[in-house]
Scaffold this active site. Structure first.
Site, PDB file in Angstrom:
ATOM      1  CB  SER A  54      -1.297  -3.280  -8.019  1.00  0.00           C
ATOM      2  OG  SER A  54      -0.194  -3.199  -8.888  1.00  0.00           O
ATOM      3  CB  THR A  99      -1.343  -8.473  -6.555  1.00  0.00           C
ATOM      4  OG1 THR A  99      -1.145  -7.392  -7.478  1.00  0.00           O
ATOM      5  CG2 THR A  99      -1.770  -9.705  -7.319  1.00  0.00           C
ATOM      6  CD  GLU A 144       1.833  -9.414  -6.997  1.00  0.00           C
ATOM      7  OE1 GLU A 144       1.700  -8.261  -7.455  1.00  0.00           O
ATOM      8  OE2 GLU A 144       1.873  -9.662  -5.780  1.00  0.00           O
ATOM      9  CG  HIS A 180       7.053   1.402 -10.430  1.00  0.00           C
ATOM     10  ND1 HIS A 180       6.268   2.415 -10.915  1.00  0.00           N
ATOM     11  CD2 HIS A 180       6.197   0.446  -9.980  1.00  0.00           C
ATOM     12  CE1 HIS A 180       4.990   2.106 -10.767  1.00  0.00           C
ATOM     13  NE2 HIS A 180       4.921   0.903 -10.214  1.00  0.00           N
ATOM     14  CG  HIS A 211      -0.609  -2.098 -13.809  1.00  0.00           C
ATOM     15  ND1 HIS A 211       0.760  -1.940 -13.869  1.00  0.00           N
ATOM     16  CD2 HIS A 211      -0.897  -2.321 -12.503  1.00  0.00           C
ATOM     17  CE1 HIS A 211       1.274  -2.056 -12.659  1.00  0.00           C
ATOM     18  NE2 HIS A 211       0.291  -2.293 -11.804  1.00  0.00           N
TER      19      HIS A 211
END
Length: 503
Positions: A106, A159, A322, A331, A370
Site C-alpha cells: 500500500s 494510504t 480510503e 488478508h 492493489h
C-alpha cells in the site's frame, strides 16, 4: 524511544520542491479563461484498499444480484490500473536502472498516485533512491485548495500517510520509534540525522505540517499530548482528546465545525462494519462509518472560507477517502466482513457522487491500490485445489510454471482438509479450505448464508497481495482519461492537471 523535533524546520527539501511545483502551477493558472474551463474545482479520490475486480463483482452479486450494479459501477469512465512497484535503488520506468517488482504494497502504491513516481514497498513520499518527492495533497494545499484525508485505518498508515508524509519506512509511525522502524541505510547509505523528515515519525509530520485541513480516521494511539498542542496551535478543532487518549465519537463528528478538523475514533484501525452491526451497544458502535466521515468531510471542505481568510483563491478542495478494511479482512480471508466493507466503501462512493452531481464541477475517481488475496468466485458446488486429496502438480514438460496437463483425473475432496462450508458447520476447523457461501437477492426463499444452496461461492488464493490490475471508475472533468488501462503513476498527472497544480 520517543522524540520531538520541529518537523516544520526539518522539511527544507519538501518546501523547496513545493515551491518549484507551485511556480509551475502558477504559470498554468495564468492561462486563458478558455483553457481553465476544463479543470475540476474539486477532486474526490476514493480508494478501496485491496479491492480487486472480483471484490467488486462479488459485492454486487451479494447485495444487488448478478444483474445489479454497485454505485461505482455506474460511473461513466471505466478501466484498469496497473500496480507494480520497483526494487530499492531502481530508476523509473524507461530508465536504464529500472527494476520492477510485480506486487506492490500500500505504501509504494500510495506514493505512485500521490507523487507520480514508482518506489519500493514500504516507502512513502520518496522515490526508490530515497529522494523526497512532493505529494498531490501538498501541491493542492500550497496552491490554495482545501484538503481532506479520510480513512478507516490509522491515519498514519500507508494510504493516508502517502499524502501527508515522507518516510523511508512505513512503520515509522510513532509515538515510539526506533532506527529499525525509521532508518534504511540500504537506501541512504548511512543513517540520516533525526532532523531529516524521512526518519521523522509520520504522526509528528501529520500533526505539524498542516497538509490536510480535515483528517478523520483511526490511529489515536500514534499521537500524544505534544501532537494535540501542535494541532491546536495551527487552528485545528481536535475531536475527543489525544492527551487523554479519548477517541472521538460519531456524535462529536456530527457537531464538528470550522476550517480545520482532526478526529480519530479508535486508538487503532476503525472497527469493521459487521462487528458494529452485530454489537450495536458497544463502544465501537459509536465510531462513524466511512459514508458518515465522507459526508462530513465534504461538508467541511465545501463550506466557504471566512471573510478575509488568507490564501482564499476561490478554489475548491481535494479529498482522499480510503476504505482500508477491505484489505485487512481480505488478508484474513474473511469473505463476510470483506463484502460488508466493500458495501460500506461503495456507500461512500454514493455520497461523493451525489455531491458531484449537485456541484457540477467535481472529478470523482474510484480505484484500489492493489488486489488482495486472490479473491475468487467459483462455481457452485465446487471446491479449491487446496482441498483436494491430490492437488494438481506442474507437469508440463519443460515448463514448470505451467500446468497444461492436469495430474488430478477427478475431483476427490480430502475430508481431513475440508469439513464443510465456511460460515457453516466446518467454519471452526483451521484446516477448512472450503468456500464461503452467500445468499444473493435472486436465491429462492429459505436459502441462507453458509449453505450449499447459496448462489455465491467465494474462495481465496492466498493471504497476501497479488499483482493483478485493479479497476478504476470515474466521473466528471478529466474522467475520460481513465478509460482503458493506465498505470498508477498516471493518476498523479490526471488529478494534478484537473486541479491545475501541475503542467
Amino acid at each position: 524511544m520517543r522524540r520531538r523535533i520541529s518537523v516544520l524546520a526539518s522539511t527544507t527539501v519538501v518546501a523547496a520542491l513545493l515551491a518549484t511545483a507551485v511556480v509551475t502551477a502558477g504559470t498554468v493558472s495564468s492561462a486563458s479563461a478558455d483553457d481553465d474551463k476544463g479543470r475540476a474545482k474539486n477532486v474526490i479520490y476514493l480508494l478501496g484498499d485491496g479491492m480487486g475486480r472480483t471484490h467488486v463483482t462479488a459485492a454486487r452479486e451479494r447485495y444487488y444480484g448478478a444483474s445489479g450494479k454497485l454505485t461505482m459501477e455506474t460511473l461513466p469512465a471505466q478501466g484498469y490500473v496497473s500496480t507494480y512497484a520497483v526494487e530499492k535503488g531502481s530508476g523509473q520506468p524507461g530508465e536504464a536502472d529500472f527494476h520492477p517488482n510485480a506486487v506492490t504494497d500500500s505504501a509504494s502504491a500510495a506514493t505512485a498516485w500521490s507523487s507520480g513516481v514508482k518506489t519500493y514497498n514500504a516507502a512513502l513520499g520518496v522515490d526508490a533512491k530515497g529522494a523526497v518527492v512532493p505529494t498531490m495533497m501538498e501541491l493542492a494545499k500550497k496552491s490554495g485548495y482545501r484538503t481532506g484525508n479520510v480513512s478507516t485505518a490509522e491515519v498514519t498508515d500507508a494510504t493516508p500517510a502517502g499524502q501527508m508524509s515522507h518516510a523511508l519506512a512505513r512503520g515509522c509511525q510513532g509515538p515510539v520509534y526506533s532506527d529499525a522502524a525509521c532508518q534504511d541505510i540500504t537506501v541512504t547509505g548511512a543513517a540520516l540525522p533525526t532532523s531529516d523528515v524521512r526518519v521523522t515519525p509520520i504522526a509528528d509530520q501529520i500533526a505539524r505540517n498542516g497538509t490536510a485541513d480535515v483528517i478523520l480516521g483511526g490511529g489515536l494511539g500514534r499521537f500524544d499530548a505534544a501532537d494535540e498542542t501542535a494541532l491546536k496551535g495551527q487552528g485545528y478543532s481536535v475531536l475527543g482528546s489525544i492527551a487523554t487518549q479519548t477517541p472521538a465519537t460519531k456524535t462529536d463528528l456530527a457537531a464538528a465545525a470550522g476550517q480545520k478538523v482532526f478526529g480519530l475514533f479508535n486508538k487503532g484501525n476503525l472497527t469493521i462494519e459487521k462487528s458494529k452491526t452485530d454489537r450495536p451497544t458497544s463502544a465501537q458502535a459509536q465510531e462513524p462509518s466511512l459514508p458518515e466521515m465522507t459526508s462530513k468531510a465534504i461538508e467541511l471542505l465545501s463550506q466557504k472560507k471566512a471573510e478575509g481568510e488568507k490564501n482564499d483563491k476561490g478554489k475548491g478542495f481535494y479529498l482522499q477517502v480510503e476504505g482500508a478494511l477491505i484489505d485487512k479482512r481480505s488478508h484474513a480471508n474473511d469473505a463476510a466482513q470483506t463484502l460488508a466493507e466493500v458495501k460500506a466503501f461503495d456507500d461512500a462512493v454514493a455520497i461523493a457522487q451525489d455531491f458531484a452531481k449537485r456541484d457540477g464541477n467535481t472529478l470523482v475517481i474510484v480505484t484500489a491500490d492493489h488486489e488482495c488475496a486472490g479473491f475468487n468466485i467459483i462455481e457452485k458446488g465446487t471446491f479449491t485445489n487446496a482441498e483436494a486429496a491430490t492437488p494438481p502438480a506442474n507437469t508440463d514438460s519443460g515448463n514448470t510454471a505451467n500446468n497444461s496437463t492436469p495430474s488430478r483425473p477427478s475431483n476427490a475432496r480430502d475430508g481431513a482438509r475440508s469439513t464443510g462450508i465456511i460460515n457453516g458447520a466446518g467454519a471452526a476447523d483451521p484446516k477448512n479450505f472450503g468456500p464461503a457461501t452467500f445468499r444473493t437477492p435472486t436465491d429462492p426463499a429459505g436459502v441462507v448464508d453458509g449453505s450449499p444452496e447459496a448462489g455465491l461461492w467465494l474462495s481465496y488464493l492466498s493471504g497476501n497481495h497479488t499483482g493483478a490490475d485493479v479497476p478504476v471508475y470515474a466521473a466528471g472533468p478529466g474522467a475520460d482519461q481513465l478509460q482503458g488501462t493506465v498505470d498508477n503513476i498516471a493518476l498523479f498527472g490526471i488529478v494534478g492537471r484537473a486541479l491545475r497544480v501541475i503542467g
